[in-house]
Design a protein around this motif. Structure first.
Motif, PDB file in Angstrom:
ATOM      1  N   MET A   1       0.845  -1.187   0.000  1.00  0.00           N
ATOM      2  CA  MET A   1       0.000   0.000   0.000  1.00  0.00           C
ATOM      3  C   MET A   1       0.882   1.239   0.000  1.00  0.00           C
ATOM      4  O   MET A   1       1.856   1.324   0.751  1.00  0.00           O
ATOM      5  CB  MET A   1      -0.903   0.013   1.248  1.00  0.00           C
ATOM      6  CG  MET A   1      -1.867   1.193   1.282  1.00  0.00           C
ATOM      7  SD  MET A   1      -3.017   1.061   2.693  1.00  0.00           S
ATOM      8  CE  MET A   1      -1.868   1.174   4.073  1.00  0.00           C
ATOM      9  N   THR A   2       0.550   2.220  -0.823  1.00  0.00           N
ATOM     10  CA  THR A   2       1.347   3.435  -0.932  1.00  0.00           C
ATOM     11  C   THR A   2       1.151   4.308   0.293  1.00  0.00           C
ATOM     12  O   THR A   2       0.028   4.544   0.732  1.00  0.00           O
ATOM     13  CB  THR A   2       0.940   4.222  -2.184  1.00  0.00           C
ATOM     14  OG1 THR A   2       1.120   3.383  -3.315  1.00  0.00           O
ATOM     15  CG2 THR A   2       1.796   5.465  -2.322  1.00  0.00           C
ATOM     16  N   ALA A   3       2.244   4.781   0.877  1.00  0.00           N
ATOM     17  CA  ALA A   3       2.149   5.635   2.060  1.00  0.00           C
ATOM     18  C   ALA A   3       1.704   7.031   1.645  1.00  0.00           C
ATOM     19  O   ALA A   3       2.204   7.598   0.677  1.00  0.00           O
ATOM     20  CB  ALA A   3       3.505   5.714   2.766  1.00  0.00           C
ATOM     21  N   THR A   4       0.731   7.559   2.382  1.00  0.00           N
ATOM     22  CA  THR A   4       0.262   8.919   2.134  1.00  0.00           C
ATOM     23  C   THR A   4       1.152   9.901   2.867  1.00  0.00           C
ATOM     24  O   THR A   4       1.483   9.695   4.027  1.00  0.00           O
ATOM     25  CB  THR A   4      -1.189   9.083   2.610  1.00  0.00           C
ATOM     26  OG1 THR A   4      -1.999   8.144   1.910  1.00  0.00           O
ATOM     27  CG2 THR A   4      -1.688  10.492   2.342  1.00  0.00           C
ATOM     28  N   ILE A   5       1.510  10.975   2.212  1.00  0.00           N
ATOM     29  CA  ILE A   5       2.353  11.979   2.845  1.00  0.00           C
ATOM     30  C   ILE A   5       1.457  13.014   3.515  1.00  0.00           C
ATOM     31  O   ILE A   5       0.758  13.760   2.835  1.00  0.00           O
ATOM     32  CB  ILE A   5       3.255  12.680   1.816  1.00  0.00           C
ATOM     33  CG1 ILE A   5       4.114  11.644   1.093  1.00  0.00           C
ATOM     34  CG2 ILE A   5       4.127  13.717   2.498  1.00  0.00           C
ATOM     35  CD1 ILE A   5       4.955  12.229  -0.006  1.00  0.00           C
ATOM     36  N   PRO A   6       1.414  13.060   4.850  1.00  0.00           N
ATOM     37  CA  PRO A   6       0.566  14.049   5.515  1.00  0.00           C
ATOM     38  C   PRO A   6       1.195  15.430   5.453  1.00  0.00           C
ATOM     39  O   PRO A   6       2.418  15.569   5.385  1.00  0.00           O
ATOM     40  CB  PRO A   6       0.513  13.534   6.962  1.00  0.00           C
ATOM     41  CG  PRO A   6       1.811  12.818   7.148  1.00  0.00           C
ATOM     42  CD  PRO A   6       2.166  12.234   5.797  1.00  0.00           C
ATOM     43  N   LEU A   7       0.332  16.451   5.468  1.00  0.00           N
ATOM     44  CA  LEU A   7       0.834  17.819   5.491  1.00  0.00           C
ATOM     45  C   LEU A   7       1.254  18.165   6.906  1.00  0.00           C
ATOM     46  O   LEU A   7       0.509  17.952   7.852  1.00  0.00           O
ATOM     47  CB  LEU A   7      -0.251  18.785   5.022  1.00  0.00           C
ATOM     48  CG  LEU A   7       0.141  20.253   4.966  1.00  0.00           C
ATOM     49  CD1 LEU A   7       1.204  20.468   3.894  1.00  0.00           C
ATOM     50  CD2 LEU A   7      -1.079  21.119   4.677  1.00  0.00           C
ATOM     51  N   GLY A   8       2.443  18.669   7.093  1.00  0.00           N
ATOM     52  CA  GLY A   8       2.891  19.035   8.424  1.00  0.00           C
ATOM     53  C   GLY A   8       4.092  19.951   8.356  1.00  0.00           C
ATOM     54  O   GLY A   8       4.676  20.164   7.300  1.00  0.00           O
ATOM     55  N   SER A   9       4.473  20.492   9.503  1.00  0.00           N
ATOM     56  CA  SER A   9       5.622  21.373   9.571  1.00  0.00           C
ATOM     57  C   SER A   9       6.907  20.555   9.458  1.00  0.00           C
ATOM     58  O   SER A   9       6.967  19.392   9.847  1.00  0.00           O
ATOM     59  CB  SER A   9       5.601  22.150  10.893  1.00  0.00           C
ATOM     60  OG  SER A   9       4.438  22.927  10.991  1.00  0.00           O
ATOM     61  N   ARG A  10       7.965  21.181   8.952  1.00  0.00           N
ATOM     62  CA  ARG A  10       9.263  20.526   8.869  1.00  0.00           C
ATOM     63  C   ARG A  10      10.113  20.975  10.038  1.00  0.00           C
ATOM     64  O   ARG A  10      10.151  22.157  10.381  1.00  0.00           O
ATOM     65  CB  ARG A  10       9.960  20.891   7.551  1.00  0.00           C
ATOM     66  CG  ARG A  10      11.341  20.243   7.397  1.00  0.00           C
ATOM     67  CD  ARG A  10      12.041  20.734   6.146  1.00  0.00           C
ATOM     68  NE  ARG A  10      13.323  20.084   5.960  1.00  0.00           N
ATOM     69  CZ  ARG A  10      14.450  20.474   6.570  1.00  0.00           C
ATOM     70  NH1 ARG A  10      14.436  21.529   7.374  1.00  0.00           N
ATOM     71  NH2 ARG A  10      15.590  19.835   6.354  1.00  0.00           N
ATOM     72  N   GLN A 241       3.600  27.595   6.583  1.00  0.00           N
ATOM     73  CA  GLN A 241       3.689  26.400   5.749  1.00  0.00           C
ATOM     74  C   GLN A 241       2.333  25.752   5.477  1.00  0.00           C
ATOM     75  O   GLN A 241       2.092  25.237   4.386  1.00  0.00           O
ATOM     76  CB  GLN A 241       4.622  25.381   6.402  1.00  0.00           C
ATOM     77  CG  GLN A 241       6.059  25.859   6.540  1.00  0.00           C
ATOM     78  CD  GLN A 241       6.914  24.893   7.355  1.00  0.00           C
ATOM     79  OE1 GLN A 241       6.539  23.745   7.554  1.00  0.00           O
ATOM     80  NE2 GLN A 241       8.058  25.362   7.823  1.00  0.00           N
ATOM     81  N   ALA A 242       1.453  25.742   6.471  1.00  0.00           N
ATOM     82  CA  ALA A 242       0.171  25.036   6.322  1.00  0.00           C
ATOM     83  C   ALA A 242      -0.970  25.950   5.892  1.00  0.00           C
ATOM     84  O   ALA A 242      -1.974  25.472   5.379  1.00  0.00           O
ATOM     85  CB  ALA A 242      -0.192  24.341   7.635  1.00  0.00           C
TER      86      ALA A 242
END
Length: 484
Positions: A1-10, A241-242
């Motif tokens: 299953m492809t991992a989803t990239i969550p939106l978040g701070s770096r 960023q968000a």
């Protein structure tokens, strides 16, 4: 299953290195294991929220002064445990807590000590206020009983309180709701929709998180430092960023940590929100429970600095009684007009009789009773702290200057197991995972002090028995309990 990239701070390598501190425990041969364990601990504590983007291996290796091989081995271990996910070209990010869970309801029996809800019994004088309201009710029974914005008398008294605290407010800037939670849901419906990002503190109020999930909004967590509170640099980065649709913040005795922003921090945070044109919902449910000074002598409301896009929530549940089910929203007249137009999809207004009761309790005699409540609850706070020091001496916490609970750091990540075990000893708890955007927080537990002091002492004694029973247990079941 492809991992989803969550939106978040770096998080930068330098900042992560500072956060991890002295992460080596067993020498160079176990460096990757120690590093992975340190990262996992901060994930469980909520200091590295799910969705946080990690620095590149080269950057982190330079910041920590180790080889890229060690960094790669640590990331491999974290990926195996489900804590970190990676994708070529996209880097790595915090993906989970690694904990195994199953649904479990804590049984509630007669005689249980309820420490899941930070909510007190009724303020003395409520019955007398109800008697007075019964006579005042005669003026309203000939009408239809629908007062969508709230009774003018109650709105006026709430407005006067804001003005006295340093936020000039008129009656037209106050709307009465069926509790602070209902007020938050109204604001959420107006400000955000499915897929929209909402900035929240980590940890935060669980019911607000539930409302965000029900609306299919995406909470963006900014971690609070256990000792210092708000990371304003982190807030600024998240805003940039968000680009959240709005922020949900608790500046006064934050639930659950008890932290409070000082005036200088409020000015800086309010300025950030105003400059980025970010609407902010400010939850002041606990502002009247200040144990160091009169609330009128505290720092000005955050809305004083956040501009016209601020909506301040208040509640009678923590200060007076949850059974009144009354809250309010203080905002600009324009925002309240928008709220009123959308309110009919949720409710048709707060009940008249309860509003009359609260209006009577906001007279001088009612504030005198509230001052006595603050004195009593300061004693309960101190009694809880003393009981924890006696029965659970390896728990640590920062003594809050207000609010209704202690945010306790546990010696091991066992918050959920402890909540399950405590029910068998007659104590109901909300585990730390309830306060995290994506769970975790297993080293943390909120312990309210709303109960009488003698009950608190017995509850903590039972907690110590529950702690002893879980120290060697394996598995971390999930716990769902109502939280207030």
């Amino acid at each position: 299953m492809t991992a989803t990239i969550p939106l978040g701070s770096r998080i930068s390598g330098e900042r992560l290195a500072v956060l991890l501190g002295e992460w080596r425990r067993r020498g160079s041969r176990h460096g990757s294991t120690d590093l992975a364990a340190a990262v996992e601990m901060y994930v469980l504590d909520g200091q590295l929220p799910i969705g946080t983007r990690l620095p590149a291996e080269r950057e982190l290796a330079a910041a920590l002064g180790v080889s890229r091989t060690l960094i790669g081995a640590a990331l491999d271990r974290l990926r195996e445990d489900g804590i970190v996910a990676s994708r070529q070209g996209a880097g790595s990010w915090i993906a989970g807590t690694g904990a195994r869970r199953r649904d479990l309801e804590i049984p509630v029996t007669d005689g249980i000590f309820d420490l899941a809800k930070a909510a007190p019994s009724a303020l003395p004088g409520l019955t007398a206020a109800a008697d007075a309201a019964r006579h005042d009710l005669a003026a309203y029974v000939t009408g239809n009983g629908y007062v969508t914005g709230g009774l003018p008398s109650l709105r006026s008294r709430i407005a006067e309180r804001y003005t006295a605290r340093g936020l000039p407010t008129t009656e037209e800037q106050v709307m009465i709701t069926g509790g602070a939670y209902s007020a938050f849901v109204l604001c959420l419906r107006m400000l955000a929709g499915p897929g929209d990002r909402v900035l929240v503190e980590q940890p935060t109020y669980p019911n607000a998180l539930d409302a965000l999930r029900a609306a299919h909004a995406l909470p963006v967590p900014v971690a609070l430092d256990p000792g210092e509170g708000w990371d304003l640099a982190g807030v600024e980065a998240a805003l940039r960023q968000a680009s959240p649709r709005f922020a949900y913040l608790m500046a006064d005795f934050q639930n659950p940590t008890g932290h409070r922003l000082d005036a200088e921090q409020r000015e800086r945070l309010g300025g950030l929100l105003a400059r980025t044109r970010t609407p902010v919902v400010i939850d002041e449910s606990l502002v009247e429970l200040d144990y160091d000074s009169d609330p009128l002598d505290g720092p000005p409301p955050l809305a004083s600095f956040a501009g016209e896009l601020s909506l301040t929530l208040g509640s009678a549940s923590k200060s007076h009684w949850g059974g009144l089910r009354l809250g309010w929203i203080r905002a600009s007249a324009d925002l309240l007009d928008r709220l009123l137009s959308s309110r009919f999809a949720v409710d048709l207004g707060a009940p008249v009789f309860e509003q009359l009761v609260l209006a009577a309790m906001l007279e001088p005699a009612g504030y005198a009773a509230l001052a006595q409540r603050r004195q009593d609850f300061r004693g309960r706070r101190d009694a809880l702290a003393a009981a924890l020091g006696h029965y659970c001496p390896d728990w640590t916490f920062t003594m809050p200057s207000g609010g209704l609970s202690l945010w306790c750091r546990l010696p091991k990540p066992m918050s959920t197991r402890l909540a399950v075990s405590a029910a068998n000893h007659g104590v109901q708890l909300a585990p730390g995972s309830r306060f995290g955007v994506h769970g975790g927080m297993e080293r943390w537990l909120r312990v309210p002090f709303a109960l009488p002091s003698e009950h608190l002492s017995e509850a903590v004694r039972r907690l110590s028995l529950a702690v002893a029973s879980v120290r060697s247990c394996a598995g971390v079941p999930a716990v769902n309990v109502p939280v207030a």
